[in-house]
Write a protein that holds these residues in place. Structure first.
Motif, PDB file in Angstrom:
ATOM      1  N   TYR A 102       0.810  -1.217   0.000  1.00  0.00           N
ATOM      2  CA  TYR A 102       0.000   0.000   0.000  1.00  0.00           C
ATOM      3  C   TYR A 102       0.846   1.271   0.000  1.00  0.00           C
ATOM      4  CZ  TYR A 102      -3.807  -3.179   0.675  1.00  0.00           C
ATOM      5  OH  TYR A 102      -4.691  -4.190   0.487  1.00  0.00           O
ATOM      6  N   LYS A 103       1.807   1.361   0.901  1.00  0.00           N
ATOM      7  CA  LYS A 103       2.691   2.535   0.929  1.00  0.00           C
ATOM      8  C   LYS A 103       4.104   2.213   0.456  1.00  0.00           C
ATOM      9  CE  LYS A 103       0.357   4.959   4.672  1.00  0.00           C
ATOM     10  NZ  LYS A 103       0.490   5.458   6.040  1.00  0.00           N
ATOM     11  N   GLY A 104       4.427   0.942   0.343  1.00  0.00           N
ATOM     12  CA  GLY A 104       5.761   0.537  -0.107  1.00  0.00           C
ATOM     13  C   GLY A 104       6.803   0.588   0.991  1.00  0.00           C
ATOM     14  N   LYS A 105       6.374   0.685   2.249  1.00  0.00           N
ATOM     15  CA  LYS A 105       7.314   0.764   3.356  1.00  0.00           C
ATOM     16  C   LYS A 105       7.942  -0.606   3.617  1.00  0.00           C
ATOM     17  CE  LYS A 105       5.618   2.772   6.996  1.00  0.00           C
ATOM     18  NZ  LYS A 105       4.748   3.325   8.030  1.00  0.00           N
ATOM     19  N   GLY A 106       9.216  -0.603   3.982  1.00  0.00           N
ATOM     20  CA  GLY A 106       9.906  -1.836   4.316  1.00  0.00           C
ATOM     21  C   GLY A 106      11.286  -1.904   3.693  1.00  0.00           C
ATOM     22  N   ILE A 107      11.894  -3.091   3.762  1.00  0.00           N
ATOM     23  CA  ILE A 107      13.223  -3.325   3.202  1.00  0.00           C
ATOM     24  C   ILE A 107      13.045  -4.123   1.917  1.00  0.00           C
ATOM     25  CG2 ILE A 107      15.488  -4.347   3.581  1.00  0.00           C
ATOM     26  CD1 ILE A 107      14.962  -4.155   6.578  1.00  0.00           C
ATOM     27  N   LYS A 108      13.549  -3.582   0.801  1.00  0.00           N
ATOM     28  CA  LYS A 108      13.428  -4.282  -0.471  1.00  0.00           C
ATOM     29  C   LYS A 108      14.786  -4.356  -1.149  1.00  0.00           C
ATOM     30  CE  LYS A 108      12.361  -0.566  -3.703  1.00  0.00           C
ATOM     31  NZ  LYS A 108      13.243  -0.929  -4.780  1.00  0.00           N
ATOM     32  N   TYR A 109      14.910  -5.341  -2.050  1.00  0.00           N
ATOM     33  CA  TYR A 109      16.109  -5.431  -2.865  1.00  0.00           C
ATOM     34  C   TYR A 109      16.095  -4.287  -3.869  1.00  0.00           C
ATOM     35  CZ  TYR A 109      16.304 -10.162  -0.990  1.00  0.00           C
ATOM     36  OH  TYR A 109      16.352 -11.240  -0.149  1.00  0.00           O
ATOM     37  N   ASP A 158      16.739  -4.160  -7.033  1.00  0.00           N
ATOM     38  CA  ASP A 158      16.136  -4.459  -8.331  1.00  0.00           C
ATOM     39  C   ASP A 158      14.724  -5.036  -8.225  1.00  0.00           C
ATOM     40  OD1 ASP A 158      16.904  -6.798  -7.188  1.00  0.00           O
ATOM     41  OD2 ASP A 158      17.928  -7.607  -8.933  1.00  0.00           O
ATOM     42  N   GLU A 159      14.153  -5.026  -7.045  1.00  0.00           N
ATOM     43  CA  GLU A 159      12.825  -5.604  -6.828  1.00  0.00           C
ATOM     44  C   GLU A 159      11.735  -4.585  -7.137  1.00  0.00           C
ATOM     45  OE1 GLU A 159      10.517  -7.906  -3.179  1.00  0.00           O
ATOM     46  OE2 GLU A 159      12.227  -6.624  -2.727  1.00  0.00           O
ATOM     47  N   PHE A 160      10.666  -5.030  -7.765  1.00  0.00           N
ATOM     48  CA  PHE A 160       9.519  -4.173  -8.033  1.00  0.00           C
ATOM     49  C   PHE A 160       8.410  -4.548  -7.059  1.00  0.00           C
ATOM     50  CE2 PHE A 160       5.388  -3.525 -10.066  1.00  0.00           C
ATOM     51  CZ  PHE A 160       5.431  -2.157 -10.240  1.00  0.00           C
ATOM     52  N   ILE A 161       7.909  -3.553  -6.342  1.00  0.00           N
ATOM     53  CA  ILE A 161       6.813  -3.777  -5.406  1.00  0.00           C
ATOM     54  C   ILE A 161       5.518  -3.404  -6.103  1.00  0.00           C
ATOM     55  CG2 ILE A 161       5.846  -3.215  -3.150  1.00  0.00           C
ATOM     56  CD1 ILE A 161       8.568  -4.640  -3.081  1.00  0.00           C
ATOM     57  N   PHE A 162       4.635  -4.371  -6.298  1.00  0.00           N
ATOM     58  CA  PHE A 162       3.346  -4.109  -6.920  1.00  0.00           C
ATOM     59  C   PHE A 162       2.488  -3.333  -5.937  1.00  0.00           C
ATOM     60  CE2 PHE A 162      -1.040  -5.241  -7.964  1.00  0.00           C
ATOM     61  CZ  PHE A 162      -1.068  -4.839  -9.281  1.00  0.00           C
ATOM     62  N   ARG A 163       2.128  -2.122  -6.301  1.00  0.00           N
ATOM     63  CA  ARG A 163       1.399  -1.239  -5.393  1.00  0.00           C
ATOM     64  C   ARG A 163      -0.099  -1.437  -5.563  1.00  0.00           C
ATOM     65  NH1 ARG A 163       4.874   2.857  -3.551  1.00  0.00           N
ATOM     66  NH2 ARG A 163       3.178   3.432  -2.162  1.00  0.00           N
ATOM     67  N   LYS A 164      -0.821  -1.433  -4.442  1.00  0.00           N
ATOM     68  CA  LYS A 164      -2.262  -1.579  -4.441  1.00  0.00           C
ATOM     69  C   LYS A 164      -2.919  -0.235  -4.119  1.00  0.00           C
ATOM     70  CE  LYS A 164      -2.493  -6.363  -2.900  1.00  0.00           C
ATOM     71  NZ  LYS A 164      -2.995  -7.233  -1.827  1.00  0.00           N
ATOM     72  N   GLU A 165      -4.123  -0.081  -4.568  1.00  0.00           N
ATOM     73  CA  GLU A 165      -4.871   1.124  -4.272  1.00  0.00           C
ATOM     74  C   GLU A 165      -5.577   0.941  -2.936  1.00  0.00           C
ATOM     75  OE1 GLU A 165      -8.292   3.773  -6.511  1.00  0.00           O
ATOM     76  OE2 GLU A 165      -7.294   2.131  -7.562  1.00  0.00           O
ATOM     77  N   GLY A 166      -5.608   2.009  -2.146  1.00  0.00           N
ATOM     78  CA  GLY A 166      -6.268   1.953  -0.853  1.00  0.00           C
ATOM     79  C   GLY A 166      -7.781   1.869  -1.003  1.00  0.00           C
ATOM     80  N   LYS A 167      -8.477   1.732   0.150  1.00  0.00           N
ATOM     81  CA  LYS A 167      -9.937   1.600   0.067  1.00  0.00           C
ATOM     82  C   LYS A 167     -10.578   2.929  -0.282  1.00  0.00           C
ATOM     83  CE  LYS A 167     -10.774   2.004   5.022  1.00  0.00           C
ATOM     84  NZ  LYS A 167     -11.324   1.318   6.170  1.00  0.00           N
ATOM     85  N   LYS A 168     -11.701   2.859  -0.927  1.00  0.00           N
ATOM     86  CA  LYS A 168     -12.408   4.050  -1.370  1.00  0.00           C
ATOM     87  C   LYS A 168     -13.536   4.379  -0.427  1.00  0.00           C
ATOM     88  CE  LYS A 168     -11.321   3.738  -6.084  1.00  0.00           C
ATOM     89  NZ  LYS A 168     -10.161   3.905  -6.522  1.00  0.00           N
ATOM     90  N   LYS A 169     -13.977   5.660  -0.432  1.00  0.00           N
ATOM     91  CA  LYS A 169     -15.105   6.041   0.422  1.00  0.00           C
ATOM     92  C   LYS A 169     -16.399   5.775  -0.262  1.00  0.00           C
ATOM     93  CE  LYS A 169     -13.175   9.404   3.442  1.00  0.00           C
ATOM     94  NZ  LYS A 169     -13.397  10.578   4.173  1.00  0.00           N
TER      95      LYS A 169
END
Length: 177
Positions: free
Chosen positions: A157-164, A166-177
């Protein structure tokens, strides 16, 4: 037929190899490594190159042929160039620092994580948000990097954390109102 197994492993200048039975020992500028192959393959040293040949036509012998050749090639790469894993830390307040033989990670927990640096691996932090793991053993370097990443995997969701790097983090959309 193994296409990769057919190629001999060339020994660059400054690298020497010895074969005794099923064990290959490679010595280079960065250190010494050795690998013991299974009985399904034959390892020979000739003209500054190591060759691996299968002892039969069974499926296991053909599997071990390519794998053993790759392991020997990794020994040569490790003692000449070494292996490196680069990691990035993303997140507000997330950072890393090396203090002696300990990697201190601040990852949003109520405490700092102290990661003991194992033998044969060097960890550097050029910036507080970068970690570089280096060594001559590819398996150990990869395992240490995976153990560090395990403390805070990147979230989608925010991409926070430890990544390699060359790694691609697939981002998701947050919940909608």
């Amino acid at each position: 037929m193994s296409r990769i197994g057919k190629k001999p492993v060339e020994l660059p200048g400054g690298v020497s190899a010895t074969v005794s039975g099923q064990t290959v020992s490679v010595k280079g500028p960065k250190g010494t490594r050795e690998f013991t192959a299974t009985d399904d393959v034959t390892i020979a040293l000739a003209e500054n190159a190591v060759t691996v040949t299968p002892r039969g036509t069974s499926k296991r012998a053909r599997q071990q042929w390519g794998m053993s050749r790759t392991q020997v090639a990794n020994l040569v790469d490790g003692v000449t160039k070494g292996f490196k894993k680069e990691m990035d830390i993303t997140g507000v307040g997330y950072r890393a620092a090396v203090q002696g033989k300990v990697l201190k990670l601040s990852l949003g927990y109520s405490h700092d994580v102290d990661f003991a640096i194992p033998e044969g691996v060097t960890i550097t932090t050029p910036k507080p948000t970068e970690i570089i793991v280096e060594g001559i053993d590819q398996q150990v370097v990869g395992q240490v990097a995976a153990n560090i990443r395990e403390w805070r995997k990147p979230e989608p969701y925010k991409g926070k954390g430890i990544k390699y790097r060359d790694e691609f983090i697939f981002r998701k959309e947050g919940k909608k109102k």
